[in-house]
Design a protein around this motif. Sequence first.
Motif, PDB file in Angstrom:
ATOM      1  N   CYS B  93       0.827  -1.215   0.000  1.00 31.90           N
ATOM      2  CA  CYS B  93       0.000   0.000   0.000  1.00 31.90           C
ATOM      3  C   CYS B  93       0.859   1.263   0.000  1.00 31.90           C
ATOM      4  N   ILE B  97      -0.332   3.240  -3.288  1.00 33.63           N
ATOM      5  CA  ILE B  97      -1.264   4.366  -3.177  1.00 33.63           C
ATOM      6  C   ILE B  97      -0.676   5.642  -3.780  1.00 33.63           C
ATOM      7  N   GLY B 100      -0.107   5.000  -7.633  1.00 29.09           N
ATOM      8  CA  GLY B 100      -1.369   4.926  -8.374  1.00 29.09           C
ATOM      9  C   GLY B 100      -2.000   6.299  -8.529  1.00 29.09           C
ATOM     10  N   ILE B 101      -1.966   7.098  -7.460  1.00 27.99           N
ATOM     11  CA  ILE B 101      -2.566   8.432  -7.528  1.00 27.99           C
ATOM     12  C   ILE B 101      -1.790   9.319  -8.503  1.00 27.99           C
ATOM     13  N   ILE B 159      -6.059   1.792  -8.253  1.00 29.79           N
ATOM     14  CA  ILE B 159      -5.997   3.157  -7.725  1.00 29.79           C
ATOM     15  C   ILE B 159      -5.786   4.164  -8.854  1.00 29.79           C
ATOM     16  N   HIS B 162      -9.167   4.643 -10.583  1.00 30.18           N
ATOM     17  CA  HIS B 162     -10.075   5.458  -9.763  1.00 30.18           C
ATOM     18  C   HIS B 162      -9.645   6.926  -9.782  1.00 30.18           C
ATOM     19  N   THR B 163      -8.344   7.166  -9.724  1.00 31.07           N
ATOM     20  CA  THR B 163      -7.860   8.547  -9.719  1.00 31.07           C
ATOM     21  C   THR B 163      -8.167   9.233 -11.043  1.00 31.07           C
ATOM     22  N   VAL B 193     -10.508  10.634  -4.161  1.00 26.45           N
ATOM     23  CA  VAL B 193     -10.267   9.241  -4.541  1.00 26.45           C
ATOM     24  C   VAL B 193     -10.134   8.327  -3.324  1.00 26.45           C
ATOM     25  N   ASN B 196     -12.477   5.344  -2.731  1.00 23.37           N
ATOM     26  CA  ASN B 196     -12.252   4.251  -3.670  1.00 23.37           C
ATOM     27  C   ASN B 196     -10.936   3.532  -3.413  1.00 23.37           C
ATOM     28  N   VAL B 197      -9.961   4.243  -2.863  1.00 27.13           N
ATOM     29  CA  VAL B 197      -8.704   3.583  -2.491  1.00 27.13           C
ATOM     30  C   VAL B 197      -8.982   2.539  -1.414  1.00 27.13           C
ATOM     31  N   ALA B 200     -10.539  -0.434  -2.977  1.00 24.00           N
ATOM     32  CA  ALA B 200      -9.533  -1.227  -3.698  1.00 24.00           C
ATOM     33  C   ALA B 200      -8.689  -2.038  -2.713  1.00 24.00           C
TER      34      ALA B 200
END
Lengths: 273, 274
Positions: B93, B97, B100-101, B159, B162-163, B193, B196-197, B200
């Motif tokens: 993570c 995280i 991904g963002i 992620i 979603h972002t 986001v 949604n993170v 996920a």
Amino acid sequence: MTSATTTAGVSAKLHLQDVSKTFRVRHGDDIEAIKAVSFETPENEVCVLLGPSGCGKSTVLRMVAGLEEPTSGELMLDGHPIAGADRERGMVFQAYTSFDWLTVQANVEYGMRLNAVPKKERRERAAHFIELVGLTKFSQSYPKQLSGGMKQRVAIARTLANDPTILLMDEPFGALDAQTRWHMQELMMSIVEAANTTVLMVTHDIEEAIFLGDRIEFMSRHPGTVHEEIIPDFKRGKRITTKEDLIGLDGYGDLERHILKLMREQGGDDTDH
Amino acid sequence: MTVRSGSSVYRRRWFEFLTPLGQPWRLILGVSIWVIFFGIWEIAVLSGWVNPLLVPSPVDVLITLYELFAERGFLSDVGISIARILGSFAVACVIAIPLGILMGSFKAVEAFANPFVSAWRYLPAPAFIPILLMWFGTGEEPKLALLFLGVIFFLITLIMDHTAQVRTELIETAMTLGGNRSQILWTVVVPAVLPNVLIAMRQMLAIAWTYLVIAEIIASTTGIGAMMMRARRFLHTDDIMAGILTIGVLGLLFDVMFRWLYRVLFPYLDQGER
Ligand SMILES: Nc1ncnc2c1ncn2[C@@H]1O[C@H](COP(=O)(O)OP(=O)(O)OP(=O)(O)O)[C@@H](O)[C@H]1O
Ligand SMILES: [Mg+2]
């Protein structure tokens, strides 16, 4: 270049000269959305962009906001060229843009927080604008608990509280039902009078355009350009606060008919898309 | 004619489109399927349809489960398994995280990292077990590495997607209010986001359990999976089933915990209090 002037000699706040925008599309032909758009908006006036769907109203507004780069032409605010988004040009969108994770008050304070306005002043200004849009009772609510019209009022208060030089609005009441829209238009009228702001707004509601607009840039399609500048001077010197005031005036009917005719000419064959 | 709520005027049927079910009924029906499942199992064993050596009765399994915890130190195996999951998942993570963002926010980061991430997604993590064992031996490292490889690339992709779906208007609003890039990233993209993170993470934690059991079954002397493999050697089917049950219950507990966390962290998404 210094501040431009209109024919009337009033200094123009916003000045567009031969602005064109061509979208490059990866597959297919380029789309010439806007061609040679020129107009001026004097200080403290409400300028309305009106026209059939697809004529490029949003594109013009987004270029003024600095969210879209023109292909050619000149956009000036207070004599300075527009280069990118900035707090001096705050925008209200048709889609709801409240930040779900912030209360109404925090939403309205948001822009000021970005710009490091001291906390005390932030509080006061937020309270003032929340009151102006009639949401004082809801200042601690979250957007999910508000109706569509209330969310739009939050967006307007948030933008105004950030003290923009010009307020940009893209069909801000388009998603609202007729009665709410009507309330919002009257609210907008009182806000514009009280706050003395320059406004550039997009609509395709003729009544809204005549009600709020000090001047109306009527746009045509193919190419998307300003077809006619309309100044509803039958309103001049009259104090209009409600829709009834407006509709009762001599000259309203004629102007509405004139614009309807333009709309029919321009929007009759909706063959694209 | 007057229609009161609860009157018999409106049709009520068991199977109806688009009609929600009340909470009590959800509970009753949800419990019944387990009662039926265990009932059939118990009957099958009692009536001698199946060999009790291969399929112990559910009651036996529960008794064994109790013994495992009370007398045979199973708790430390469970603790080790949970620590492995949480440890490697936390590392995954911490990388996934932010990455991904950033990939979902900036096209340049996506163009750079996504070809790599996508390729790894199509490599099944268990394919790396032989090489991980060669590199790390049978210590904790290969297990943690397998778990890490199994979840991280999917987590990054989820992620990122979603972002990328954070609404343009929210970002543009912040831009016209004068926000700079880092302000918009921290005050719009991240809060938008975050729910949604968490979703996920919940999905990928379930996958992490799969890899944990694989790792423990193949090369481990500790953990729930290892206990089950030991039991196999001595034909202790009841131990194996107790292990399966434990994994199921733990998975459910983590799921419940994530749902609770979601409600606590994002109360503003709850429309219930209208
Ligand atoms: N990002 C884009 N890429 C490609 N074409 C675009 C893009 N944005 C707008 N266009 C095209 O430019 C033209 C003008 O679009 P625009 O959204 O400005 O019209 P509009 O007057 O606001 O319409 P409406 O009243 O329906 O909102 C349309 O033909 C549209 O397809
Ligand atoms: Mg538009």
